[in-house]
Design a protein around this motif. Structure first.
Motif, short mmCIF file in Angstrom:
data_model
loop_
_atom_site.label_atom_id
_atom_site.label_comp_id
_atom_site.label_asym_id
_atom_site.label_seq_id
_atom_site.Cartn_x
_atom_site.Cartn_y
_atom_site.Cartn_z
N LYS A 1 42.34 37.66 36.61
CA LYS A 1 43.37 38.50 37.35
C LYS A 1 43.95 39.25 36.27
O LYS A 1 44.57 38.77 35.34
CB LYS A 1 44.21 37.73 38.22
CG LYS A 1 45.12 38.53 39.02
CD LYS A 1 46.16 37.47 40.02
CE LYS A 1 47.08 38.55 40.67
NZ LYS A 1 48.01 39.32 39.97
N SER B 1 47.07 42.06 36.02
CA SER B 1 48.01 42.92 36.39
C SER B 1 48.49 42.82 37.96
O SER B 1 48.46 41.72 38.48
CB SER B 1 48.12 44.51 36.10
OG SER B 1 49.54 45.19 36.56
N SER B 2 48.24 44.00 38.68
CA SER B 2 48.23 43.96 40.38
C SER B 2 47.20 43.51 40.92
O SER B 2 46.97 43.57 42.26
CB SER B 2 48.95 45.16 40.83
OG SER B 2 48.09 46.20 40.65
N ASN B 3 46.03 42.99 40.43
CA ASN B 3 44.76 42.76 41.03
C ASN B 3 45.17 41.52 41.95
O ASN B 3 45.79 40.65 41.59
CB ASN B 3 43.60 42.55 40.12
CG ASN B 3 43.17 43.77 39.54
OD1 ASN B 3 43.48 45.07 39.79
ND2 ASN B 3 42.28 43.45 38.45
N GLU B 4 44.05 41.30 42.86
CA GLU B 4 44.30 40.10 43.76
C GLU B 4 43.53 39.06 43.38
O GLU B 4 43.00 39.08 42.47
CB GLU B 4 43.89 40.46 45.31
CG GLU B 4 42.07 40.61 45.21
CD GLU B 4 41.67 42.02 44.80
OE1 GLU B 4 40.59 42.36 45.07
OE2 GLU B 4 42.46 42.91 44.42
N TYR B 5 44.20 37.87 43.79
CA TYR B 5 43.59 36.68 43.43
C TYR B 5 42.24 36.62 43.94
O TYR B 5 41.76 36.98 44.72
CB TYR B 5 44.27 35.47 43.65
CG TYR B 5 45.99 35.31 43.16
CD1 TYR B 5 45.85 34.75 41.65
CD2 TYR B 5 46.99 35.57 43.64
CE1 TYR B 5 47.15 34.83 41.03
CE2 TYR B 5 48.31 35.26 43.06
CZ TYR B 5 48.24 34.95 41.73
OH TYR B 5 49.51 34.89 41.17
N ASP B 6 41.42 35.57 43.10
CA ASP B 6 40.00 35.45 43.70
C ASP B 6 40.23 34.11 44.80
O ASP B 6 40.80 33.25 44.41
CB ASP B 6 39.31 34.87 42.67
CG ASP B 6 37.74 34.60 43.16
OD1 ASP B 6 36.97 35.29 42.94
OD2 ASP B 6 37.28 33.35 43.59
N ARG C 1 35.58 37.62 41.23
CA ARG C 1 36.43 38.23 40.25
C ARG C 1 35.57 37.59 38.99
O ARG C 1 35.89 36.44 38.79
CB ARG C 1 37.89 38.15 40.44
CG ARG C 1 38.45 38.82 41.79
CD ARG C 1 39.74 38.88 41.32
NE ARG C 1 40.22 39.80 40.49
CZ ARG C 1 40.15 41.18 40.62
NH1 ARG C 1 39.60 41.82 41.78
NH2 ARG C 1 40.32 41.91 39.58
N ASN D 1 37.71 38.22 32.68
CA ASN D 1 38.06 39.42 32.05
C ASN D 1 37.60 39.56 30.75
O ASN D 1 37.59 40.65 29.99
CB ASN D 1 39.47 40.01 32.44
CG ASN D 1 40.30 39.07 32.07
OD1 ASN D 1 40.38 38.76 31.03
ND2 ASN D 1 41.37 38.80 32.83
#
Length: 304
Positions: A113, A115-120, A168, A171
């Motif tokens: 995840k 910043s503002s991305n959603e959780y898996d 997701r 990263n």
């Protein structure tokens, strides 16, 4: 009953007790060696989706605890649970679940995840499942929730291979990896403190028959980190290739973690520093502290 029969009965009882202890000792040695290898499951020539190695390894660690001969110990019948015959593995498993919880949390909150991305969604459920009370045996049982957590780790991996992808990816940013290394370092600091503990929280002394609880709890931390450090090394292989010092530091942390995870004295002794008998807590702490120091160095390299 005659004296001879009393002596014979006593010898039989002691022999049975010793055989049980020996059986548990040998059984745990075998149990502690996880039938899983990151290098075999994900060899250098095998492609993978970022996050796959991490989640698969984490699932394998928990499956080993749930599917062993005696399964999950901390919530078992009193003779096989926390305080009597099989308390060593029960305390080890408490350390394992604590390390699994933190390893899953960082995976969900940071490694997948930004910043503002959603959780898996699968990692959210796995994280929640692993936080169930480790000593709860019903409504729900610890085993049922932990198995569901493992199932959602596998669902996460399946989502990485779906078309379109539904999970997701990890990263692979150094700034997020620092959070994981920091978290593990903090846990090893807790283990170090407990391995030197002489007083409990209520002020009473730690007795000789209680030191093994701290020993195996700390070992549970090391066991999870030993396998997960290997997984992280594989996940971040490209970054490590460009920075050889990081690869070396990873290896130098994996080695003491592996030795700490596999230590299994027949009896955990608490000898004095200049005494005849061993002090197994201090011996374990040598590996714990070495791994912690290497992780600190890894953090410094990642932050440069």
């Amino acid at each position: 009953m005659s004296l001879r029969k009393l002596v014979l009965a006593g010898v039989i009882v002691l022999t049975v007790f010793f055989l049980i202890i020996l059986g548990l000792h040998v059984g745990q040695i075998r149990h502690d060696r996880l039938d899983y290898s990151v290098s075999q499951a994900f060899p250098p020539d095998k492609p993978f989706v970022p996050g796959e190695v991490y989640a698969t390894t984490l699932a394998a660690v928990m499956e080993n605890e749930l599917n062993g001969f005696f399964g999950w110990r901390p919530n078992d019948f009193f003779l096989w649970g926390m305080h009597v015959m099989a308390d060593n593995n029960a305390n080890r498993q408490l350390g394992i679940i604590m390390a699994v919880r933190e390893t899953t949390r960082v995976f969900k909150d940071h490694l997948t995840k930004v910043s503002s991305n959603e959780y898996d969604p699968n990692l959210v459920i796995a994280d929640t499942d692993f936080r169930n009370d480790a000593q709860k045996w019903i409504l729900p049982s610890a085993e049922s929730k932990y198995r569901d957590g493992v199932r959602h780790l596998h669902l996460y991996v399946a989502g990485l291979h779906a078309n379109p992808e539904t999970s997701r990816e990890l990263n692979q940013r150094n700034v997020e990896l620092v959070r994981l290394i920091q978290s593990w370092g903090d846990m090893l600091g807790d283990a170090h403190a407990n391995l030197y503990r002489t007083r409990k929280d209520d002020g009473s002394a730690v007795h000789a028959w209680e030191v093994d609880d701290y020993f195996y709890h700390a070992q549970g931390y090391a066991a999870v980190m030993y396998y997960m450090m290997q997984a992280v090394k594989r996940e971040y292989h490209q970054a490590l290739t460009t920075k050889p010092v990081l690869a070396q530091l990873f290896d130098e942390s994996i080695d003491p973690l592996g030795k700490a995870a596999m230590m299994k004295p027949l009896v955990v002794l608490d000898g004095s520093p200049d005494g005849v008998f061993a002090n197994h807590r201090r011996n374990l702490d040598a590996y714990i502290s070495e791994a912690r120091q290497k992780m600190y160095s890894i953090r410094e390299e990642l932050e440069r």
